[in-house]
Design an enzyme around this catalytic site. Structure first.
Site, PDB file in Angstrom:
ATOM      1  N   ASP A 183       4.106   1.072  -3.983  1.00 28.50           N
ATOM      2  CA  ASP A 183       4.606   0.695  -2.655  1.00 28.50           C
ATOM      3  C   ASP A 183       6.105   0.922  -2.499  1.00 28.50           C
ATOM      4  O   ASP A 183       6.798   0.184  -1.796  1.00 28.50           O
ATOM      5  CB  ASP A 183       4.269  -0.778  -2.344  1.00 28.50           C
ATOM      6  CG  ASP A 183       2.786  -1.042  -2.460  1.00 28.50           C
ATOM      7  OD1 ASP A 183       2.005  -0.151  -2.103  1.00 28.50           O
ATOM      8  OD2 ASP A 183       2.418  -2.153  -2.906  1.00 28.50           O
ATOM      9  N   LYS A 224       6.353   6.004  -1.035  1.00 24.51           N
ATOM     10  CA  LYS A 224       5.947   7.388  -1.345  1.00 24.51           C
ATOM     11  C   LYS A 224       5.442   8.094  -0.088  1.00 24.51           C
ATOM     12  O   LYS A 224       5.784   9.234   0.181  1.00 24.51           O
ATOM     13  CB  LYS A 224       4.835   7.386  -2.413  1.00 24.51           C
ATOM     14  CG  LYS A 224       5.286   6.841  -3.754  1.00 24.51           C
ATOM     15  CD  LYS A 224       4.149   6.796  -4.768  1.00 24.51           C
ATOM     16  CE  LYS A 224       3.098   5.764  -4.481  1.00 24.51           C
ATOM     17  NZ  LYS A 224       3.547   4.366  -4.557  1.00 24.51           N
ATOM     18  N   GLY A 249      -2.144   2.746  -0.679  1.00 28.26           N
ATOM     19  CA  GLY A 249      -1.906   2.558   0.749  1.00 28.26           C
ATOM     20  C   GLY A 249      -0.557   3.167   1.057  1.00 28.26           C
ATOM     21  O   GLY A 249       0.470   2.631   0.655  1.00 28.26           O
ATOM     22  N   HIS A 250      -0.557   4.324   1.691  1.00 30.85           N
ATOM     23  CA  HIS A 250       0.687   5.047   1.957  1.00 30.85           C
ATOM     24  C   HIS A 250       0.987   5.008   3.455  1.00 30.85           C
ATOM     25  O   HIS A 250       0.199   5.487   4.267  1.00 30.85           O
ATOM     26  CB  HIS A 250       0.574   6.489   1.444  1.00 30.85           C
ATOM     27  CG  HIS A 250       0.406   6.562  -0.053  1.00 30.85           C
ATOM     28  ND1 HIS A 250       0.225   7.731  -0.726  1.00 30.85           N
ATOM     29  CD2 HIS A 250       0.413   5.584  -0.987  1.00 30.85           C
ATOM     30  CE1 HIS A 250       0.115   7.475  -2.030  1.00 30.85           C
ATOM     31  NE2 HIS A 250       0.218   6.176  -2.206  1.00 30.85           N
ATOM     32  N   GLN A 272       0.054   4.933  -6.722  1.00 27.40           N
ATOM     33  CA  GLN A 272       0.475   3.886  -7.657  1.00 27.40           C
ATOM     34  C   GLN A 272       1.846   4.255  -8.241  1.00 27.40           C
ATOM     35  O   GLN A 272       2.647   4.835  -7.531  1.00 27.40           O
ATOM     36  CB  GLN A 272      -0.592   3.646  -8.745  1.00 27.40           C
ATOM     37  CG  GLN A 272      -1.862   2.981  -8.218  1.00 27.40           C
ATOM     38  CD  GLN A 272      -2.845   3.956  -7.607  1.00 27.40           C
ATOM     39  OE1 GLN A 272      -3.166   4.968  -8.184  1.00 27.40           O
ATOM     40  NE2 GLN A 272      -3.335   3.646  -6.427  1.00 27.40           N
TER      41      GLN A 272
HETATM   42  P1  GDP Z   1       3.755   3.692  -0.805  1.00 27.72           P
HETATM   43  O1  GDP Z   1       2.495   3.085  -1.298  1.00 27.72           O
HETATM   44  O2  GDP Z   1       4.700   4.028  -1.899  1.00 27.72           O
HETATM   45  O3  GDP Z   1       3.522   4.862   0.110  1.00 27.72           O
HETATM   46  O4  GDP Z   1       4.480   2.564   0.071  1.00 27.72           O
HETATM   47  P2  GDP Z   1       3.782   1.606   1.175  1.00 27.72           P
HETATM   48  O5  GDP Z   1       3.559   2.388   2.405  1.00 27.72           O
HETATM   49  O6  GDP Z   1       2.643   0.870   0.582  1.00 27.72           O
HETATM   50  O7  GDP Z   1       4.939   0.516   1.356  1.00 27.72           O
HETATM   51  C1  GDP Z   1       6.222   0.869   1.727  1.00 27.72           C
HETATM   52  C2  GDP Z   1       6.575   0.116   3.017  1.00 27.72           C
HETATM   53  O8  GDP Z   1       7.958   0.220   3.247  1.00 27.72           O
HETATM   54  C3  GDP Z   1       5.894   0.715   4.231  1.00 27.72           C
HETATM   55  O9  GDP Z   1       5.652  -0.312   5.155  1.00 27.72           O
HETATM   56  C4  GDP Z   1       6.950   1.673   4.780  1.00 27.72           C
HETATM   57  O10 GDP Z   1       6.829   1.898   6.174  1.00 27.72           O
HETATM   58  C5  GDP Z   1       8.207   0.920   4.469  1.00 27.72           C
HETATM   59  N1  GDP Z   1       9.407   1.749   4.193  1.00 27.72           N
HETATM   60  C6  GDP Z   1       9.495   2.942   3.571  1.00 27.72           C
HETATM   61  N2  GDP Z   1      10.779   3.318   3.432  1.00 27.72           N
HETATM   62  C7  GDP Z   1      11.530   2.334   3.989  1.00 27.72           C
HETATM   63  C8  GDP Z   1      12.934   2.118   4.128  1.00 27.72           C
HETATM   64  O11 GDP Z   1      13.780   2.904   3.704  1.00 27.72           O
HETATM   65  N3  GDP Z   1      13.327   0.962   4.752  1.00 27.72           N
HETATM   66  C9  GDP Z   1      12.425   0.050   5.203  1.00 27.72           C
HETATM   67  N4  GDP Z   1      12.904  -1.049   5.781  1.00 27.72           N
HETATM   68  N5  GDP Z   1      11.105   0.217   5.085  1.00 27.72           N
HETATM   69  C10 GDP Z   1      10.651   1.337   4.459  1.00 27.72           C
HETATM   70  P1  IMO Z   2       0.304   2.704  -3.816  1.00 32.07           P
HETATM   71  O1  IMO Z   2      -0.144   4.128  -4.004  1.00 32.07           O
HETATM   72  C1  IMO Z   2       0.745  -1.275  -5.543  1.00 32.07           C
HETATM   73  C2  IMO Z   2      -2.314  -2.539  -8.406  1.00 32.07           C
HETATM   74  C3  IMO Z   2      -3.234  -3.665  -8.009  1.00 32.07           C
HETATM   75  C4  IMO Z   2      -3.484  -4.297  -9.378  1.00 32.07           C
HETATM   76  C5  IMO Z   2      -3.555  -3.086 -10.288  1.00 32.07           C
HETATM   77  C6  IMO Z   2      -4.958  -2.599 -10.591  1.00 32.07           C
HETATM   78  O2  IMO Z   2       0.134   2.199  -2.436  1.00 32.07           O
HETATM   79  O3  IMO Z   2       1.663   2.484  -4.382  1.00 32.07           O
HETATM   80  P2  IMO Z   2      -6.763  -1.272  -9.150  1.00 32.07           P
HETATM   81  O4  IMO Z   2      -7.451  -1.627  -7.879  1.00 32.07           O
HETATM   82  O5  IMO Z   2      -6.012   0.002  -9.107  1.00 32.07           O
HETATM   83  O6  IMO Z   2      -7.676  -1.353 -10.354  1.00 32.07           O
HETATM   84  O7  IMO Z   2      -5.690  -2.467  -9.375  1.00 32.07           O
HETATM   85  O8  IMO Z   2      -2.833  -2.065  -9.642  1.00 32.07           O
HETATM   86  N1  IMO Z   2      -2.274  -1.392  -7.473  1.00 32.07           N
HETATM   87  C7  IMO Z   2      -1.243  -1.132  -6.661  1.00 32.07           C
HETATM   88  N2  IMO Z   2      -0.107  -1.828  -6.430  1.00 32.07           N
HETATM   89  N3  IMO Z   2       0.540  -0.090  -4.934  1.00 32.07           N
HETATM   90  C8  IMO Z   2      -0.585   0.624  -5.172  1.00 32.07           C
HETATM   91  O9  IMO Z   2      -0.775   1.871  -4.675  1.00 32.07           O
HETATM   92  C9  IMO Z   2      -1.562   0.088  -6.044  1.00 32.07           C
HETATM   93  N4  IMO Z   2      -2.774   0.503  -6.480  1.00 32.07           N
HETATM   94  C10 IMO Z   2      -3.181  -0.402  -7.363  1.00 32.07           C
HETATM   95  O10 IMO Z   2      -2.602  -4.549  -7.120  1.00 32.07           O
HETATM   96  O11 IMO Z   2      -2.362  -5.052  -9.761  1.00 32.07           O
HETATM   97 MG    MG Z   3       1.316   1.401  -0.970  1.00 30.57          MG
END
Ligand code: GDP
Ligand code: IMO
Ligand code: MG
Length: 429
Positions: free
Chosen positions: A13, A16, A40-41, A222
């Site tokens: 998270d 990415k 979850g991207h 991840q």
């Molecule tokens: P990912 O799994 O690495 O793709 O990240 P997620 O989408 O799960 O979580 C990142 C969160 O931070 C999302 O809600 C993005 O919209 C938000 N985000 C990404 N870059 C920035 C940033 O530079 N500033 C802020 N405030 N939010 C960001």
């Molecule tokens: P993105 O791509 C954050 C975590 C779960 C748990 C562990 C194992 O959005 O960064 P799983 O269901 O994969 O067997 O769970 O990994 N986890 C993540 N945490 N971002 C993710 O993906 C994750 N995918 C799995 O919360 O701790």
């Molecule tokens: Mg994510």
């Protein structure tokens, strides 16, 4: 060759999705190479927000997108996601999306087993309950159903029998009902015509792309601390998340993965269980969570928050193979009087400059902090160095120094365009 591989360099998270979407503007193809719908991207474009789990983030810019063989694919979830983005105005057809025929399928029995185990265990992992672990186990156990199997109904019954011989014993142990082979066969036959049109060969697509001089962007899910080998085992996911996996999970040469960009949050978060040395269970942690909207994209769970841990990121840059980082969410640190950065750990009277491999030791680390002055100005939406306050620049430079890896990009809001380029990852180093 000018390819780029993007991986998470903390616990996931990091942002990415945002950065892959931004980079995909200059790529010809985007390829996911591991994980599944545990990811979850998030991609924000103006007033639209897309949350992608299985679809490569390239679909938002209409780029040819490949779900590589290293991904575990829940076909029902994939169709739901295609429908969901379709309703938001993005059409995903076999013209742009290819699903590797040798990718492994996540079945309802995998999701059920994931949940049964989590509920029965006294030492929960805190998985996303999407069936990811059980599916990778079946893949390695050589009893999984693969995407290509949806094309061959004649052979499916034997494959299902082999799979159920394993699962029904397990389910009995958990007190769950056995899976009926005929019912599973019917479910697969029903979904097959909707999935088969997307099937293709990841390695052949990519080989042709290489020969045509196309630019490929490899999308990791991840992050390195969730890597099955290099993460905080057993509190990890069940795949390799390091850059090297891009080659195996897509079917290309290790030399084809190009520049590796690690995505790094300006502080640290983690969802699920497991050690987290800089976790803040106080008002500061709450503030980081509120300001950063730290709730899981997939499960909605509250993310645990803490200060930036330079020890961890220095290590993940090495084990993950990172050439440069994108430091995201710098704006979340706006307004803090002081900002702490972990530079080492205390353990039994000794100072460590790395994360020990033993989970029991990881849980007992006390972080050693360096304190930096915060900044009052806003960095939100900044698109150039010149717009950053002096203390924010100092913070970025200090992070860079401590992790021993250059900052290539900075992100200052969820929006695609609020990104600062320091060193373009698509330019050969
Ligand atoms: P990912 O799994 O690495 O793709 O990240 P997620 O989408 O799960 O979580 C990142 C969160 O931070 C999302 O809600 C993005 O919209 C938000 N985000 C990404 N870059 C920035 C940033 O530079 N500033 C802020 N405030 N939010 C960001
Ligand atoms: P993105 O791509 C954050 C975590 C779960 C748990 C562990 C194992 O959005 O960064 P799983 O269901 O994969 O067997 O769970 O990994 N986890 C993540 N945490 N971002 C993710 O993906 C994750 N995918 C799995 O919360 O701790
Ligand atoms: Mg994510």
């Amino acid at each position: 060759m000018s390819n780029v591989t993007v991986i998470g360099a903390q616990w996931g998270d990091e942002g990415k999705g945002k950065i892959i979407d931004w980079l995909s503007n200059r790529a010809d193809m985007v390829v996911r190479f591991q994980g599944g719908n545990n990811a979850g991207h998030t991609i924000v474009v103006g007033d639209k927000t897309y949350k992608l789990s299985l679809l490569p983030s390239g679909v938002v810019q209409g780029k040819r997108s490949i779900i590589g063989n290293g991904v575990v694919v829940d076909p029902w979830s994939l169709l739901e996601e295609i429908a969901k983005v379709g309703a938001a105005g993005l059409t995903v057809t076999p013209d742009i999306l290819v699903l590797a025929e040798n990718a492994t399928l996540v079945l309802p029995l995998h999701r059920e087993l994931d949940a049964l185990r989590e509920e029965a265990s006294s030492q929960k992992i805190g998985t996303t309950k999407r069936g990811i672990g059980p599916t990778y186990e079946d893949k390695v156990g050589r009893r999984a159903i693969r995407a290509i199997d949806l094309k061959d109904f004649a052979s499916l019954p034997a494959k299902i029998d082999r799979l159920l011989a394993h699962h029904n014993v397990l389910r009995k142990g958990f007190g769950a009902t056995e899976v009926d082979a005929g019912a599973l066969l019917n479910q697969l036959k029903e979904i097959a015509p909707k999935i088969v049109p997307f099937l293709g060969s990841s390695w052949r697509e990519l080989d042709a792309a290489r020969k045509a001089g196309k630019r490929i962007l490899f999308e990791g899910a991840q992050a390195v601390l969730l890597d099955i080998d290099h993460g905080t085992y057993p509190f990890v996911t069940s795949s390799n998340t390091v850059a090297g996996q891009a080659a195996a999970g897509a079917g290309v040469s290790p030399r084809a993965i190009g520049t590796v960009l690690g995505i790094v949050k300006s502080y640290t978060t983690r969802v699920g269980e497991g050690p987290f040395p800089t976790e803040l269970k106080d008002a500061t942690g709450e503030k980081l969570g509120e300001r950063g909207h730290e709730f899981g994209t997939v499960t909605g769970r509250k993310r645990r928050c803490g200060w930036f841990d330079a020890v961890l990121v220095r290590q993940t840059c090495v084990t993950g193979g990172v050439d440069g980082i994108c430091l995201t969410k710098l704006d979340v640190l706006d307004g803090f009087d002081e900002i702490k950065v972990c530079t080492g750990y205390q353990l039994d009277g000794q100072t460590l400059d790395y994360l020990p491999a033993d989970a029991n030791l990881q849980a007992r680390l006390t972080p050693v902090y360096e304190t930096l002055e915060g900044w009052k100005e806003t960095t939100r939406g900044a698109r150039s160095w010149a717009q950053l306050p002096a203390n924010a620049i100092k913070y970025v430079r200090r992070v860079e120094e401590l992790i021993g890896t250059p900052v290539s990009l900075l992100s200052t809001s969820p929006d695609r365009d609020d990104t600062i380029t320091v060193q373009d990852p698509f330019v050969d180093r």
